[in-house]
Scaffold this motif. Structure first.
Motif, PDB file in Angstrom:
ATOM      1  N   VAL A  30     -18.703  28.503  -2.389  1.00 16.04           N
ATOM      2  CA  VAL A  30     -18.237  28.336  -3.762  1.00 16.04           C
ATOM      3  C   VAL A  30     -18.937  29.342  -4.663  1.00 16.04           C
ATOM      4  CG1 VAL A  30     -17.928  26.713  -5.659  1.00 16.04           C
ATOM      5  CG2 VAL A  30     -17.851  25.886  -3.291  1.00 16.04           C
TER       6      VAL A  30
ATOM      7  N   ILE B  21     -12.312  23.016  -7.875  1.00 12.45           N
ATOM      8  CA  ILE B  21     -13.231  21.904  -7.590  1.00 12.45           C
ATOM      9  C   ILE B  21     -12.647  20.594  -8.093  1.00 12.45           C
ATOM     10  CG2 ILE B  21     -15.501  20.934  -8.118  1.00 12.45           C
ATOM     11  CD1 ILE B  21     -16.548  23.844  -8.245  1.00 12.45           C
TER      12      ILE B  21
ATOM     13  N   HIS C  25     -11.652  17.333  -5.923  1.00 12.61           N
ATOM     14  CA  HIS C  25     -12.188  16.023  -6.263  1.00 12.61           C
ATOM     15  C   HIS C  25     -11.056  14.997  -6.372  1.00 12.61           C
ATOM     16  CE1 HIS C  25     -13.747  12.991  -9.222  1.00 12.61           C
ATOM     17  NE2 HIS C  25     -14.749  13.005  -8.369  1.00 12.61           N
TER      18      HIS C  25
ATOM     19  N   THR D 248     -21.323  22.492   1.438  1.00  6.25           N
ATOM     20  CA  THR D 248     -21.125  23.544   0.455  1.00  6.25           C
ATOM     21  C   THR D 248     -22.172  24.638   0.617  1.00  6.25           C
ATOM     22  OG1 THR D 248     -22.456  22.376  -1.219  1.00  6.25           O
ATOM     23  CG2 THR D 248     -20.085  21.979  -1.207  1.00  6.25           C
TER      24      THR D 248
ATOM     25  N   SER E  55     -23.505  27.522  -1.856  1.00  3.99           N
ATOM     26  CA  SER E  55     -23.403  27.960  -3.243  1.00  3.99           C
ATOM     27  C   SER E  55     -24.794  28.242  -3.780  1.00  3.99           C
ATOM     28  CB  SER E  55     -22.726  26.874  -4.088  1.00  3.99           C
ATOM     29  OG  SER E  55     -22.606  27.280  -5.433  1.00  3.99           O
TER      30      SER E  55
ATOM     31  N   CYS F 133     -25.724  23.822  -7.244  1.00  5.70           N
ATOM     32  CA  CYS F 133     -24.769  22.741  -6.997  1.00  5.70           C
ATOM     33  C   CYS F 133     -24.252  22.147  -8.306  1.00  5.70           C
ATOM     34  CB  CYS F 133     -25.416  21.662  -6.130  1.00  5.70           C
ATOM     35  SG  CYS F 133     -24.229  20.752  -5.108  1.00  5.70           S
TER      36      CYS F 133
ATOM     37  N   LEU G  51     -19.654  21.671  -8.989  1.00  6.62           N
ATOM     38  CA  LEU G  51     -19.878  20.914  -7.760  1.00  6.62           C
ATOM     39  C   LEU G  51     -20.569  19.585  -8.023  1.00  6.62           C
ATOM     40  CD1 LEU G  51     -20.953  23.713  -5.241  1.00  6.62           C
ATOM     41  CD2 LEU G  51     -18.830  22.385  -5.215  1.00  6.62           C
TER      42      LEU G  51
ATOM     43  N   LEU H 267     -18.426  16.481  -7.412  1.00  2.50           N
ATOM     44  CA  LEU H 267     -18.293  16.090  -6.005  1.00  2.50           C
ATOM     45  C   LEU H 267     -19.573  15.424  -5.524  1.00  2.50           C
ATOM     46  CD1 LEU H 267     -16.540  19.276  -4.557  1.00  2.50           C
ATOM     47  CD2 LEU H 267     -15.501  17.035  -4.891  1.00  2.50           C
TER      48      LEU H 267
ATOM     49  N   ILE I 135     -20.430  15.335  -0.944  1.00  5.49           N
ATOM     50  CA  ILE I 135     -21.109  16.450  -0.275  1.00  5.49           C
ATOM     51  C   ILE I 135     -22.161  15.899   0.680  1.00  5.49           C
ATOM     52  CG2 ILE I 135     -22.531  18.509  -0.587  1.00  5.49           C
ATOM     53  CD1 ILE I 135     -21.197  18.895  -3.306  1.00  5.49           C
TER      54      ILE I 135
ATOM     55  N   THR J 285     -25.722  20.856   1.811  1.00  6.77           N
ATOM     56  CA  THR J 285     -25.534  22.039   0.986  1.00  6.77           C
ATOM     57  C   THR J 285     -26.551  23.110   1.356  1.00  6.77           C
ATOM     58  OG1 THR J 285     -25.306  22.864  -1.288  1.00  6.77           O
ATOM     59  CG2 THR J 285     -27.018  21.209  -0.901  1.00  6.77           C
TER      60      THR J 285
ATOM     61  N   SER K 299     -28.187  26.214  -0.439  1.00 15.21           N
ATOM     62  CA  SER K 299     -28.327  26.705  -1.816  1.00 15.21           C
ATOM     63  C   SER K 299     -29.660  27.407  -1.999  1.00 15.21           C
ATOM     64  CB  SER K 299     -28.213  25.541  -2.816  1.00 15.21           C
ATOM     65  OG  SER K 299     -26.980  24.883  -2.717  1.00 15.21           O
TER      66      SER K 299
END
Length: 286
Positions: free
Chosen positions: A24, A37, A41, A50, A52, A55, A62, A65, A71, A74, A76
């Motif tokens: 993302v 997004i 959702h 994810t 990204s 978040c 995000l 979500l 999620i 993630t 990140s």
């Protein structure tokens, strides 16, 4: 050439299934594919992974979500603006793979370029390379999953850690302009991570503020060629938020209050005759 335009964000994300991985785009609140997004959702997809830079915040990007428990995991580099993120991570509800920002960018770029892995000095001698970073806690606050050690090699007297590329199932990006063939142009800070996510996703979906016909974009100004993009959807009136406001001081020493830094401002920050250089915002929704 294929016309890649779809009618709506809902149609664009209709085949994103539970358990899918998503790259993302965006940086802070700038350049986030909010419409995609939101559509995801509404669709109810869950158990997502994810990739990204961050978040989102508690009620946007995000973050919506995340708030609804959609999620699972993630990857990140910066997660400091979301209280619900911290709560879920520490409560053992969310798996988090913290990654140095430049390494995360290169993992996406390498994935898009077909390079399976690369060596970098970032993180050598830390838990990034040695392992032991808490990825997931249990309900009692104990480390349930920790990162594994990574291969380290020496080149010309310097140690480097091996990092694997990322190729998520989908890339979700926000572009300033796009054409029907999927060629994309990004603006200013929205260049951060959006082109990389567009390249890395196996199926890339781009929401664009302005849709033009093929040939209208200067080839020298295209940031992501259409070969990387499978779907384009026009989203001309998306909300844009300012994450951090920075205002100049007046001669009297008081903070100025220009109208384009007021809460809820939706200025895109795109250049125009009346707004040639919107420098008063640290991170606008461009």
């Amino acid at each position: 050439m294929i016309n890649k335009v779809v009618a709506s964000p809902a149609e664009a994300v209709a085949d994103i299934a539970d358990g899918a991985s998503l790259a993302v785009g965006g940086f802070g609140l700038c350049g986030i594919p909010v419409a995609l997004i939101d559509a995801l959702h509404e669709r109810g997809a869950t158990d997502l992974e994810t990739v990204s830079n961050n978040c989102g915040v508690d009620d946007w990007g995000l973050g919506i979500l995340l708030k609804d428990g959609r999620i699972r995991r993630t990857i990140s580099s910066y997660v400091g603006e979301n209280k619900e993120f911290a709560r879920q991570y520490l409560a053992g509800e969310l798996e988090v793979i913290l990654t140095p920002q430049g390494t995360l960018a290169e993992k996406l770029r390498a994935g898009g370029a077909g390079i399976p892995a690369f060596y970098t000095p970032a993180g050598v001698g830390t838990q990034v390379s040695d392992g032991g970073l808490p990825q997931k806690y249990d309900a009692d606050g104990n480390v349930a999953v920790a990162s594994a050690p990574k291969e380290v090699r020496n080149f010309a007297g310097t140690d480097y850690v091996l990092e694997e590329a990322l190729t998520p199932d989908f890339g979700l990006v926000h572009a300033w302009k796009g054409d029907r063939h999927g060629n994309l142009v990004f603006h200013a800070t929205a260049m951060n991570f959006n082109p990389l996510c567009a390249m890395a996703g196996r199926i890339t979906i781009a929401e664009v503020e302005e849709l033009v016909e093929p040939g209208e974009l200067d080839p020298e100004h295209i940031h992501v060629p259409g070969i990387f993009v499978q779907r384009v959807v026009l989203v001309p009136e998306g909300e844009k938020r300012i994450e951090k406001r920075t205002v100049a001081m007046t001669a009297a020493g008081n903070a100025a209050s220009p109208s384009d830094t007021s809460p809820g401002n939706t200025s895109s920050g795109n250049p125009s005759p009346t707004n040639p250089s919107p420098t008063n915002t640290a991170q606008s929704g461009a």
